[in-house]
Scaffold this active site. Sequence first.
Site, short mmCIF file in Angstrom:
data_model
loop_
_atom_site.label_atom_id
_atom_site.label_comp_id
_atom_site.label_asym_id
_atom_site.label_seq_id
_atom_site.Cartn_x
_atom_site.Cartn_y
_atom_site.Cartn_z
N HIS A 29 0.84 -1.20 0.00
CA HIS A 29 0.00 0.00 0.00
C HIS A 29 0.88 1.26 0.00
O HIS A 29 0.58 2.23 -0.69
CB HIS A 29 -0.88 0.04 1.25
N LYS A 52 -15.59 -6.87 5.22
CA LYS A 52 -14.76 -7.90 5.87
C LYS A 52 -14.72 -7.65 7.37
O LYS A 52 -14.84 -6.52 7.82
CB LYS A 52 -13.31 -7.79 5.39
N ARG A 79 -2.22 -5.66 -8.36
CA ARG A 79 -1.05 -6.50 -8.07
C ARG A 79 -0.86 -7.59 -9.10
O ARG A 79 0.25 -7.92 -9.47
CB ARG A 79 -1.19 -7.14 -6.69
N SER A 135 -2.82 -8.20 3.23
CA SER A 135 -2.92 -8.04 4.68
C SER A 135 -3.19 -9.40 5.35
O SER A 135 -2.69 -9.68 6.43
CB SER A 135 -4.02 -7.04 5.02
N1 COA Z 1 -0.30 -4.05 -1.80
C1 COA Z 1 -0.55 -4.97 -0.86
N2 COA Z 1 -1.76 -5.45 -0.59
C2 COA Z 1 -2.77 -4.94 -1.29
C3 COA Z 1 -2.60 -3.97 -2.29
C4 COA Z 1 -1.29 -3.53 -2.53
N3 COA Z 1 -1.02 -2.63 -3.46
N4 COA Z 1 -3.78 -3.67 -2.81
C5 COA Z 1 -4.67 -4.44 -2.16
N5 COA Z 1 -4.06 -5.20 -1.26
C6 COA Z 1 -4.66 -6.23 -0.40
C7 COA Z 1 -5.26 -5.69 0.84
O1 COA Z 1 -4.33 -5.68 1.89
C8 COA Z 1 -6.38 -6.68 1.08
O2 COA Z 1 -5.87 -7.83 1.64
P1 COA Z 1 -6.78 -8.78 2.54
O3 COA Z 1 -7.97 -9.16 1.69
O4 COA Z 1 -5.87 -9.91 2.83
O5 COA Z 1 -7.19 -7.97 3.73
C9 COA Z 1 -6.84 -7.00 -0.33
O6 COA Z 1 -5.72 -6.79 -1.13
C10 COA Z 1 -7.89 -6.12 -0.90
O7 COA Z 1 -8.12 -5.07 -0.04
P2 COA Z 1 -8.16 -3.50 -0.30
O8 COA Z 1 -7.37 -3.05 -1.44
O9 COA Z 1 -7.92 -2.85 1.02
O10 COA Z 1 -9.58 -3.34 -0.73
P3 COA Z 1 -10.74 -3.85 0.06
O11 COA Z 1 -11.35 -4.86 -0.83
O12 COA Z 1 -10.41 -4.25 1.42
O13 COA Z 1 -11.56 -2.50 0.17
C11 COA Z 1 -13.12 -0.85 -0.49
C12 COA Z 1 -12.45 -2.18 -0.77
C13 COA Z 1 -13.04 -0.44 0.95
C14 COA Z 1 -12.46 0.19 -1.34
C15 COA Z 1 -14.60 -1.09 -0.92
O14 COA Z 1 -15.13 -2.14 -0.17
C16 COA Z 1 -15.45 0.15 -0.72
O15 COA Z 1 -15.38 1.07 -1.50
N6 COA Z 1 -16.28 0.16 0.33
C17 COA Z 1 -17.19 1.26 0.62
C18 COA Z 1 -18.63 0.87 0.27
C19 COA Z 1 -18.92 1.06 -1.18
O16 COA Z 1 -18.86 2.16 -1.71
N7 COA Z 1 -19.26 -0.03 -1.86
C20 COA Z 1 -19.59 0.03 -3.26
C21 COA Z 1 -18.36 -0.05 -4.13
S1 COA Z 1 -18.18 -1.67 -4.80
#
Ligand code: COA
Length: 161
Positions: free
Chosen positions: A18, A42, A92, A130
Amino acid sequence: MGKIAIYPGSFDPITYGHIDIIERATKVFDKVVVAVAYDSGKDSLFSVEERKSFIEKVDWPKGANIEVDAFQGLLVEYVLKKKGNVVVRGLRALSDFEYEFQMALINRKLSEKVETMFLMAGENFSYLSSRTMKEIISLGGSAEAFVPKHVEEALRKKLRK
Ligand code: COA
């Protein structure tokens, strides 16, 4: 007014993957808002406040214009409220594409004013997540190469009771 990018995620916890995306985004945008989601669909290990404080404690490059915030509800509404121009997401691997593509299209349907831009994760970080950090620590391994020291300590405290 400068261009503002919103980088949303669960950041549970933040990793060097990140951090790499955030640092690269600061070179393209005038300001990057790192937005910790309450609603990521989650169960999280750390509270939103803990996740925010881990991001704030990162040793960011001097002069990098980074704001750490949290948001509840729909991402597009938050982006408009923050007067953001773009949502930044890191890609990624090919496996990220389908989920990211779907999310970008849904967000565009919800608001045509919000664009999504993707940055390719650095090759050294493309395998990080993560979830795997939690697994390494809970199995007694070292995550030193993947997360900042203060994050590793917090993971250890939480997972090795
Ligand atoms: N490097 C390392 N890890 C990464 C990464 C990077 N560049 N990019 C993503 N990841 C990992 C994260 O750590 C996470 O790992 P985990 O699943 O083991 O915890 C996973 O990839 C994906 O997570 P992240 O990128 O944090 O996205 P998310 O899926 O957790 O979050 C939101 C998504 C919060 C952006 C999305 O749910 C959201 O917008 N929520 C608000 C509600 C909404 O508007 N919903 C409608 C839109 S669909």
